[in-house]
Structure formats: C-alpha cells, structure tokens
Design an enzyme around this catalytic site. Structure first.
Site, mmCIF file in Angstrom:
data_model
loop_
_atom_site.group_PDB
_atom_site.id
_atom_site.type_symbol
_atom_site.label_atom_id
_atom_site.label_comp_id
_atom_site.label_asym_id
_atom_site.label_seq_id
_atom_site.Cartn_x
_atom_site.Cartn_y
_atom_site.Cartn_z
ATOM 1 C CB CYS A 13 1.483 6.272 11.154
ATOM 2 S SG CYS A 13 2.292 7.699 10.503
ATOM 3 C CD GLU A 19 -2.851 -1.290 2.327
ATOM 4 O OE1 GLU A 19 -3.957 -1.815 2.142
ATOM 5 O OE2 GLU A 19 -2.485 -0.900 3.453
ATOM 6 C CB CYS A 28 3.193 7.661 2.828
ATOM 7 S SG CYS A 28 3.612 6.412 4.047
ATOM 8 C CB CYS A 71 7.167 -5.106 8.425
ATOM 9 S SG CYS A 71 8.549 -4.240 9.218
ATOM 10 C CB CYS A 104 6.699 -2.231 15.847
ATOM 11 S SG CYS A 104 8.350 -1.820 15.283
HETATM 12 N N1 SAH Z 1 9.718 0.744 9.384
HETATM 13 C C1 SAH Z 1 9.784 2.167 9.332
HETATM 14 C C2 SAH Z 1 8.715 2.833 8.495
HETATM 15 C C3 SAH Z 1 7.276 2.374 8.650
HETATM 16 S S1 SAH Z 1 6.276 2.922 9.974
HETATM 17 C C4 SAH Z 1 9.777 2.739 10.723
HETATM 18 O O1 SAH Z 1 9.524 2.001 11.653
HETATM 19 O O2 SAH Z 1 10.080 3.906 10.887
HETATM 20 C C5 SAH Z 1 6.059 4.644 9.902
HETATM 21 C C6 SAH Z 1 5.799 5.250 11.289
HETATM 22 O O3 SAH Z 1 4.510 4.879 11.802
HETATM 23 C C7 SAH Z 1 6.807 4.798 12.332
HETATM 24 O O4 SAH Z 1 7.226 5.862 13.114
HETATM 25 C C8 SAH Z 1 5.987 3.824 13.159
HETATM 26 O O5 SAH Z 1 6.534 3.635 14.425
HETATM 27 C C9 SAH Z 1 4.650 4.498 13.158
HETATM 28 N N2 SAH Z 1 3.533 3.632 13.525
HETATM 29 C C10 SAH Z 1 3.431 2.299 13.405
HETATM 30 N N3 SAH Z 1 2.235 1.872 13.853
HETATM 31 C C11 SAH Z 1 1.570 2.967 14.264
HETATM 32 C C12 SAH Z 1 0.262 3.178 14.793
HETATM 33 N N4 SAH Z 1 -0.583 2.176 14.966
HETATM 34 N N5 SAH Z 1 -0.105 4.452 15.085
HETATM 35 C C13 SAH Z 1 0.746 5.486 14.863
HETATM 36 N N6 SAH Z 1 1.980 5.344 14.359
HETATM 37 C C14 SAH Z 1 2.387 4.104 14.063
#
Ligand code: SAH
Length: 355
Positions: A340, A95, A108, A115, A119
């Site tokens: 995000c 996406e 974006c 992934c 996280c």
């Molecule tokens: N792998 C990379 C890029 C993808 S995530 C990274 O971790 O930076 C892009 C951003 O969205 C990151 O800062 C991540 O921590 C955040 N993110 C992930 N899940 C989220 C959520 N449920 N709500 C808000 N931000 C989130």
C-alpha cells in the site's frame, strides 16, 4: 484509399457496435460475438476472432483498434505477491498487484495514472495525476492478474480492490463502467461483493454511489478521526472535514445498509496515543463499520515511522472493548515496493522526469 481515423473499439457499448454492423450491412448478432471476444475472452487482435468472417474482420480492422494494455514488467516478491508494471496505449505506466493468501487471491488495481491528492505518506502522490484510466484499462489489469493467478497459483482470482494508484472516486464513471464489465456475464462474471473500492472519502461522491445503489464494498482511508491530524496527513480533509465525511457515510448506510471499512495506519508520534484511538472508536459508532489497521510502508527517509507494537495493541484493545472489529493487516510485497502506498513506478524513471 482514404485512411479512416481508427477508434478504440472497446469504447463502444454493445448497442453502438450493433449499430455499426447494421450501418455496414452486417447482421446485428455479429456485434454480440465480437463483444464477447473483446471482453469475455480479452482478445488482443481481430484475426483471432475465429467465428468472424475474414471480410468482417477486415472491416473491423479498417475502423477500429484494440488498445490493450501490456504487462511491461512483472516482479515477484518473496511472499508470493506479484507486481505488474502495465504499459497503456499512450506509453504511460500504472502498477497493479496480485496478493495471494491461503484463502484468497486479490487483485489490487489502479484507477488513475498518478494521483492528485497529495497524501503526505503515499508514494503515488509524488507522481501527480496525469490522466484517468479508461474502463478497459482498469478491466485489463484485472484480466492480467486473473491469468497470473491461474498460471502461477493454479487458483482463481477471488477479490478485487481499488487500492492501487489514483483516487477511484475522481474517475467515477470509468471505474463504474469497469466494474460493470467485471461483474457482467459478458465480462468476468465476478460478484460485486468481492470488489472493494477504497477512497480518501469524497462526500459528494459517496452520496452519489449511495444514490446509484452500487453493490460493491466501500473502504475509507481514515488514518485519523481528529480533523487537525487528518488534515496534516491528507490535505483533502481541509476541503471535506470529518463532519462532512460522516454525514455522507450516514447517507450511504441509510441507502445501502452496507457497513464500511476504515483503513488506518498508526504512525509514531502522530496518531499513536489514546486520544486518537478513542476518537477512532467514536467515529466507528457513526455507522456499522470495522477497522483495518495497516502497517506503514516506508516510502523514503521522511517524517513517517510505523508506531510501536504497544500502540497497535492499545488501539485494538480500545476498539474491541467497544465492540468494534479491528484487524491488523500485515504488509505484503514490501521488498518489491508493491505494498500500500508504495506504487510509484520506481522502475520507470522517465515518467517521473516527464512531469
Ligand atoms: N486513493 C485511494 C486508494 C489508493 S491507496 C485511497 O486513498 O483510499 C490504498 C491505501 O493505502 C489507502 O488506505 C492509503 O491511505 C494507504 N497508503 C498510502 N500510502 C501508504 C503507505 N506508505 N503505507 C501504508 N499505507 C498507505
């Protein structure tokens, strides 16, 4: 006639394409023409290359394919955000998102299918990693959004963030190759300073980027400046704790003199207290930096909840009192799961069950 195994033409560099033409008794300069059609003009088939003769086009068709992405589903949010579900040549889906504001239109983009980083608060993590995207697949996502910016907003694409699915530093070579195309005159000619790569923070790769003297911006998904909390949120922190991350950031700053942005979500009962806020302020002093406080986008009924407004204000107060720039970012495209951490191919149930 013997069937030739077709290669994806966009895997070839310009000099490789030149070599191909010379080997087949064609003029070398044809390669540059074809290259421009492929990248600058993003053509999806050889027949549209109007300055290339029919016989040369046939030769190309015999040897190569153009593995272009296809925007399979486009969803429009009430706030103007657009989410593309993009089908790759092997039917996998990633996406990408167009985020409009009054000043900018940001693309974006994803760097991996799924992934591997787990996280705990991120929907993409649930997909697991299936494969890296090729440079052209990353590039094509940008082109698709650039075209949508022109069609739906009559405005140019201004910024690109690697904040979609996947961890860009675990697909470093392809991400760099895509950025090279995005910034080169044969590609989109965009300025590097308009590009931001967001990462969980892999120290070895941050050093590598510094050595490579990259010119784009770096954002680190920090979420906590206390090891115990960060490890709970992001298992990668067990492998590369904050001390290692900060050492690599010092190296980054020494080499590039570019400040970093820390992305930070504040969760109720997890990191919404003063101790965490003060730890973040201290971390921000390591090298010049600023903080983007991002709103949590719920992904399920799980343990994570957005912190109160008071907690967010407390963070901003503490950071600003120490001279650190902190911006609170509103979430965009939540209604279509485009914000995000929400990118999870929800409309593609088959992909979830295929794992
Ligand atoms: N792998 C990379 C890029 C993808 S995530 C990274 O971790 O930076 C892009 C951003 O969205 C990151 O800062 C991540 O921590 C955040 N993110 C992930 N899940 C989220 C959520 N449920 N709500 C808000 N931000 C989130």
């Amino acid at each position: 006639m013997e069937e030739i195994q077709k290669r994806d033409i966009r895997k070839l560099s310009l000099s490789e394409l030149e070599e191909f033409f010379l080997e087949h008794g064609e003029k070398k300069f044809r390669a540059k023409q074809v290259y421009e059609w492929l990248w600058n003009k993003s053509l999806k088939n050889f027949d549209d290359m109007s300055n290339i003769s029919l016989s040369t086009r046939e030769l190309l068709k015999q040897h190569f394919s153009i593995n272009h992405i296809l925007v399979d589903l486009m969803q429009h949010s009430q706030d103007g955000t657009i989410k593309n579900a993009v089908k790759l040549y092997d039917e996998k889906i990633v996406e990408s998102v167009l985020i409009p504001t009054s000043k900018r239109i940001t693309a974006c983009v994803s760097s991996q299918v799924g992934c591997s980083l787990d996280c705990n608060f991120c929907a993409t993590a649930r997909l697991k990693r299936m494969r890296n995207l090729n440079p052209d697949e990353i590039y094509d996502q940008v082109v698709a959004i650039k075209e949508e910016a022109e069609t739906y907003f009559n405005r140019p694409l201004t910024n690109i963030v690697f904040m979609g699915m996947g961890e860009p530093l675990l697909n470093y070579n392809n991400v760099i190759a895509a950025i090279e195309k995005i910034t080169s005159p044969e590609g989109l000619g965009m300025a590097s300073r308009r590009i931001t790569l967001s990462t969980v923070g892999i120290p070895k790769m941050i050093r590598k980027m510094a050595d490579d003297e990259v010119k784009f911006n770096l954002a680190i998904s920090l979420h906590s400046a206390i090891n115990e909390t960060r490890s709970r949120l992001m298992p990668i922190n067990d492998k590369s704790p904050l001390e290692e991350l900060s050492d690599s950031l010092k190296y980054w700053y020494e080499k590039t003199k570019r400040k970093v942005t820390y992305e930070y979500v504040i969760w109720d009962g997890i990191n919404d207290d003063e101790t965490h806020a003060r730890a973040l302020a201290k971390f921000c002093k390591i090298i010049p930096s600023k903080v983007n406080i991002i709103q949590y986008n719920p992904i399920d009924e799980g343990e994570f909840r957005q912190a109160s407004q008071q907690a967010v204000e407390m963070y901003v107060r503490i950071l600003e009192s120490q001279g650190i720039i902190a911006k609170v970012r509103k979430s965009r495209g939540q209604d279509i799961d485009a914000a995000c951490g929400q990118l999870a191919n929800k409309n593609e149930v088959s992909q979830l069950t295929n794992i």
